[in-house]
Design an enzyme around this catalytic site. Sequence first.
Site, mmCIF file in Angstrom:
data_model
loop_
_atom_site.group_PDB
_atom_site.id
_atom_site.type_symbol
_atom_site.label_atom_id
_atom_site.label_comp_id
_atom_site.label_asym_id
_atom_site.label_seq_id
_atom_site.Cartn_x
_atom_site.Cartn_y
_atom_site.Cartn_z
ATOM 1 N N ASP A 249 17.339 52.149 39.569
ATOM 2 C CA ASP A 249 16.924 53.603 39.292
ATOM 3 C C ASP A 249 16.012 53.638 40.744
ATOM 4 O OD1 ASP A 249 17.063 56.107 39.029
ATOM 5 O OD2 ASP A 249 16.442 55.851 36.906
HETATM 6 C C1 BGC Z 1 17.464 59.137 37.854
HETATM 7 C C2 BGC Z 1 19.043 58.697 37.865
HETATM 8 C C3 BGC Z 1 19.592 59.052 39.193
HETATM 9 C C4 BGC Z 1 18.740 58.672 40.350
HETATM 10 C C5 BGC Z 1 19.553 58.919 41.642
HETATM 11 C C6 BGC Z 1 16.803 58.978 39.309
HETATM 12 O O1 BGC Z 1 15.700 59.526 39.343
HETATM 13 O O2 BGC Z 1 16.896 58.630 36.819
HETATM 14 O O3 BGC Z 1 19.646 59.027 36.571
HETATM 15 O O4 BGC Z 1 21.073 58.622 39.198
HETATM 16 O O5 BGC Z 1 17.632 59.361 40.344
HETATM 17 O O6 BGC Z 1 19.613 60.324 41.904
#
Ligand code: BGC
Length: 693
Positions: A249
Amino acid sequence: MTTTNFAPRKGMSEAEIASTVEDILAEASLTEKVAMMSGRGFFQDFADSGKKWGARPYRAGAGCERLGVPALWFTDGPRGVARGQSTCFPVTMARGAAWDRDLERRVGEAMAIEIRAQDCNLTGAVCINLLRHPGWGRAQETYGEDPFHVGELGAALATGIQTHNVLATVKHFAMNSIENARFKIDVRCDARTLREVYLAHFKRVLDAGCASVMSAYNKVNGEYCGQNRDLLTNILRHEWGFTGFVHSDWIRGVYEPYGAAAGLDIENPEPIHFGAKLVGAVKSGTIEPTVVDTACRRILRTLYRFAAAEDPLEEYPLALVASEAHRALAREAAEKSAVLLTNNATLPLAKTSKIALFGKLAALVNTGDHGSSRVDAPYVITPLQGIADYLGTPGLQISGDESDCKAASQAARDADAAIVVVGYTAKDEGEYIPGEVNLGQEQNVTRGPVARGGDRDRLRLPDEQIALIKAVAATNAKTIVVIIAGSAVIVEEWRANVGAILQTFYAGMEGGHALARLIYGDVSPSGKLPFSVARDESDYPFFDKNADSITYGPYHGYTLFDREQTEPAFAFGHGLSYASFTYRALRARRSASGIEAQISVRNDGAVQADEIVQLYIGFPGVTVERPKRLLRGFERISLKPGETRSVHFTIPDSDLCYWNEASATWVQETGEHSVMVGGSSRREDLKRVTITL
Ligand code: BGC
């Protein structure tokens, strides 16, 4: 240096892909290989695009220009493509309430077409963390509280997406269900609960072929998920045999180069702990070179398999984004997902009845979270707009709102029916983006976006909305309350005052049109709750949005209500219809590989309607304690008035097992199992037979 071009070609066989990947590994330098294990350019793009999350495709691993290796280009979901002006579908939780695998697969296909048209090949649309508590800020991004239900719908979405050769990412692995504390919280849990409750749906989605996994920010049993060997290697690879890749993530997904050795293949969005640090760790002997080769092999084989496959469409032009067909699909999803919680002879409304509309949310563009799942639709039909379009009264206005309950009460008196739109917005619930985060770009950006979203502060409606409902209902018995929210809302203090309650969730760009068709009876409500609604907040498991550590036990949702013998306000699977259904002739038998069951369902109403037929299994629970029952099958069927249909279920033995901690294997109990089928999980709604295994 070689100039060989290893670009993938359509039609490459598995063997050709495997040997091409080995050639790439032989040709690429250590630095080039490690570079393929990180995203790149995100911080610059983020700054250049005025800090608009998702404004550009994110380069998220792979890619080696010298050797012709393409990159992974990531975009977010899950209520549509978080790029350009894409179709905004109802949020995942709404689609969870539709209980419709085929719809979900078609939504996945539509998303993939829009992703291809906008130059991406990897999506984070399949969000399936389990809803343990309705206060979770990102509840709307998942399908519900039950692992079987969540797994089936997640698998359908991933399958639909991958039809168009877009790689789907299932996220966030694992146990990510408290938002504000997500960067620090340690979620503790025993091995059995982990597998039966919190991972079962991930396995289901990966078994359906989902290509990649995004690790979660939080810790599980003491270690961050992005470098958690137990999750990423022991369970994912050794126990489940997953051959795709794992990426982290986004902002704080991994903390050391060690993450690579633990099983993380790609650090996103930039090389902070991989990159030069990982190269150094390999050179100094702290990390084996095979770790890098294995990660690259997983990434490239997966990427090449998708790049080599034939595309279902000849081309993916931009004109396919938010096309008429996709907007119609968004409306269909909204119509199928609204849940009619109560109806005291109030709905549907006659087209001639004089209505009055109340509440600030009636006229607000409100499609949900403003974090990574945000979709910038070309237009959004609000409840007010939807009703105005339906009635052909373009100048329709709301008759009152929370700011003046007295006036609203007066206005409601003159109407045949009153519609009050209440609930939440992205300010109340959503992804938590802390204000102080600088995304690591210390020189360019000293402050990130203003803090927003996060876990809910309450499960009730805001006081001023409750006052509005009560004021309107005091002068109009036919008051219809429309709830916009990502998950359960406690309604005890006002539910008896009103004529009907319809939960629409965040219903997407076509939500207003769907709402009008539902309340005027062009289509019957057919959504069913994918979670339990409590009478009181204390009936849910403990939840602390700022916790450093928490233990997740085996019970939450309907299994907890069953165990504690607490009556929910609305049971898991509950949802009313304008028709009524009779269930009869339930039969179940042992087959070579599980249980076969069938039941007959008749529409006794005067209108065509869909029904969601649910099957639960009760276990002997003699060797170990088990939930009183678990959902193990569901089917959405459509019935004309007077029509009867047989519904068949096959429950494989693997769905009957529990995880035996001592032997670390799945074990099936012998003895009497109950097979229960009906229109909700409420005992009174279920037919039951027993079968001895
Ligand atoms: C979120 C994810 C997301 C990623 C990219 C993160 O902060 O938890 O769900 O895919 O950002 O945008």
